[in-house]
Scaffold this active site. Structure first.
Site, PDB file in Angstrom:
ATOM      1  N   HIS A 131     -23.117  -0.984  -6.495  1.00 34.60           N
ATOM      2  CA  HIS A 131     -23.983  -1.733  -7.371  1.00 34.60           C
ATOM      3  C   HIS A 131     -22.980  -2.384  -8.608  1.00 34.60           C
ATOM      4  O   HIS A 131     -23.161  -3.149  -9.691  1.00 34.60           O
ATOM      5  CB  HIS A 131     -24.985  -0.475  -7.994  1.00 34.60           C
ATOM      6  CG  HIS A 131     -25.268  -1.281  -9.843  1.00 34.60           C
ATOM      7  ND1 HIS A 131     -26.607  -1.735  -9.283  1.00 34.60           N
ATOM      8  CD2 HIS A 131     -24.719  -1.380 -10.749  1.00 34.60           C
ATOM      9  CE1 HIS A 131     -27.290  -2.207 -11.188  1.00 34.60           C
ATOM     10  NE2 HIS A 131     -26.007  -1.094 -11.577  1.00 34.60           N
ATOM     11  N   GLU A 132     -21.259  -1.470  -9.244  1.00 34.21           N
ATOM     12  CA  GLU A 132     -20.599  -1.692  -9.712  1.00 34.21           C
ATOM     13  C   GLU A 132     -19.801  -3.130  -9.171  1.00 34.21           C
ATOM     14  O   GLU A 132     -19.172  -4.303  -9.602  1.00 34.21           O
ATOM     15  CB  GLU A 132     -20.227  -0.409  -9.741  1.00 34.21           C
ATOM     16  CG  GLU A 132     -20.397   0.571 -10.922  1.00 34.21           C
ATOM     17  CD  GLU A 132     -21.667   0.320 -12.028  1.00 34.21           C
ATOM     18  OE1 GLU A 132     -20.501  -0.840 -13.095  1.00 34.21           O
ATOM     19  OE2 GLU A 132     -22.713   0.689 -12.551  1.00 34.21           O
ATOM     20  N   HIS A 135     -21.608  -6.205 -10.387  1.00 33.53           N
ATOM     21  CA  HIS A 135     -20.829  -7.037 -11.867  1.00 33.53           C
ATOM     22  C   HIS A 135     -19.356  -7.703 -11.633  1.00 33.53           C
ATOM     23  O   HIS A 135     -19.535  -8.964 -12.072  1.00 33.53           O
ATOM     24  CB  HIS A 135     -21.136  -5.627 -13.286  1.00 33.53           C
ATOM     25  CG  HIS A 135     -21.691  -5.022 -12.786  1.00 33.53           C
ATOM     26  ND1 HIS A 135     -22.980  -5.855 -14.385  1.00 33.53           N
ATOM     27  CD2 HIS A 135     -22.357  -3.761 -13.043  1.00 33.53           C
ATOM     28  CE1 HIS A 135     -23.771  -5.107 -14.419  1.00 33.53           C
ATOM     29  NE2 HIS A 135     -23.945  -4.030 -14.156  1.00 33.53           N
ATOM     30  N   GLU A 180     -28.814  -6.412 -13.729  1.00 27.48           N
ATOM     31  CA  GLU A 180     -28.729  -5.023 -13.155  1.00 27.48           C
ATOM     32  C   GLU A 180     -29.833  -5.367 -11.759  1.00 27.48           C
ATOM     33  O   GLU A 180     -29.197  -4.518 -10.922  1.00 27.48           O
ATOM     34  CB  GLU A 180     -29.701  -3.980 -14.293  1.00 27.48           C
ATOM     35  CG  GLU A 180     -28.290  -3.448 -15.193  1.00 27.48           C
ATOM     36  CD  GLU A 180     -27.676  -2.373 -14.634  1.00 27.48           C
ATOM     37  OE1 GLU A 180     -27.000  -2.236 -13.817  1.00 27.48           O
ATOM     38  OE2 GLU A 180     -26.298  -2.998 -15.310  1.00 27.48           O
TER      39      GLU A 180
END
Length: 292
Positions: A131-132, A135, A180
């Protein structure tokens, strides 16, 4: 350690998995002339050095000789997304959280709090890492920094300035919530099982070291469906908007439903069919496409 066959998306670009809401919101920010260059030029180098200094002083830098099992999880996740992995720090903190920073692409890093490590399985922890990484893949770093600055500025400006900052802050928060959703998709691309990311969201909603192993994902998804049903009428939509206006992330039940839908979508099926290659967990990607 996670074992088994994984699909590696060699040559993957952000727009191949970016959520439509993120696509629209990010495009709007990019249309603001000079915004990206302004934030990078004035904050990039200094902020990266400050954060690196603080991380080295007060966190654990993960590597092949320091928590190697976590190092492996990050390396594999980055390989699946065809992305150069950032530095990973583990930080003592009782609040379950993870975050990423990348301004000029020189010293990107990821921080994971120990509280998060305590409630997640290794597969779930890798999904958080992915998930990070999302970004970074989507190049959210500049706008993440701007959003944080606006939230700080709201409390420091005079009334007229605060009103202006609040308006900009609300716009940035709306963008954050859209961003997100793209990163949740990146997490799914790495976990390759929607239930893993959905379990992460369930534990973030109400997990603890003692409760996390007892939580029931099927019951949580029924809860998510109930929330979605109640949100269909006018009052439900108003209540949902009131709940989320000042949040940096969409609600966990909403995120779980979004991942479940995308996992069974034609868009994901085509992405899976068109991947360049598949390796097992010990293989290596040939991809050369990078964000920095």
């Amino acid at each position: 350690m996670i074992i088994g066959v994984k699909h590696y998306f060699t040559g993957l670009t952000a727009d191949q998995f970016r959520h439509p809401l993120d696509q629209e919101a990010t495009a709007a920010l990019r249309r603001l002339p000079g915004l990206d260059l302004l934030v990078r030029s004035f904050l990039g180098s200094t902020a990266e050095q400050v954060f690196q200094f603080n991380n080295l002083a007060s966190s654990i830098l993960v590597g092949d000789r320091q928590l190697p099992h976590l190092h492996h999880l990050l390396q594999e996740a980055a390989q699946v997304l065809d992305l150069t992995p950032p530095d990973l720090y583990i930080q003592q903190n009782p609040v379950p959280n993870a975050y990423t920073f990348a301004m000029r692409g020189q010293k990107p890093f990821m921080v994971i709090h120990t509280a998060l490590v305590e409630i997640l399985t290794e597969a779930e922890l890798q999904a958080v890492m992915a998930h990070e990484l999302g970004h970074l893949k989507c190049e959210h770093g500049v706008y993440l920094t701007l959003a944080n600055l606006l939230m700080l500025a709201t409390n420091a400006l005079p009334v007229w300035g605060s009103l202006l900052s609040r308006s900009l802050q609300n716009q940035m928060l709306a963008w954050l919530r859209c961003a997100e959703l793209s990163c949740d998709r990146a997490a799914f691309l790495v976990s390759q099982d929607p239930k893993i990311m959905m379990s992460v969201l369930m534990k973030l909603a109400g997990g603890s070291p003692s409760l996390a192993p007892l939580l029931n994902l099927d019951a949580f998804m029924e809860q998510a469906k109930t929330y979605e049903h109640l949100s269909q009428n006018q009052l439900g939509q108003l209540l949902q908007e009131t709940q989320t206006t000042q949040l940096t992330h969409p609600l966990p039940v909403v995120r779980a439903q979004e991942i479940w839908r995308w996992a069974s979508s034609q868009e994901y099926s085509l992405l899976l069919q068109n991947r360049d290659s598949v390796y097992n967990h010990e293989g290596s990607s040939k991809g050369g496409w990078r964000n920095w």
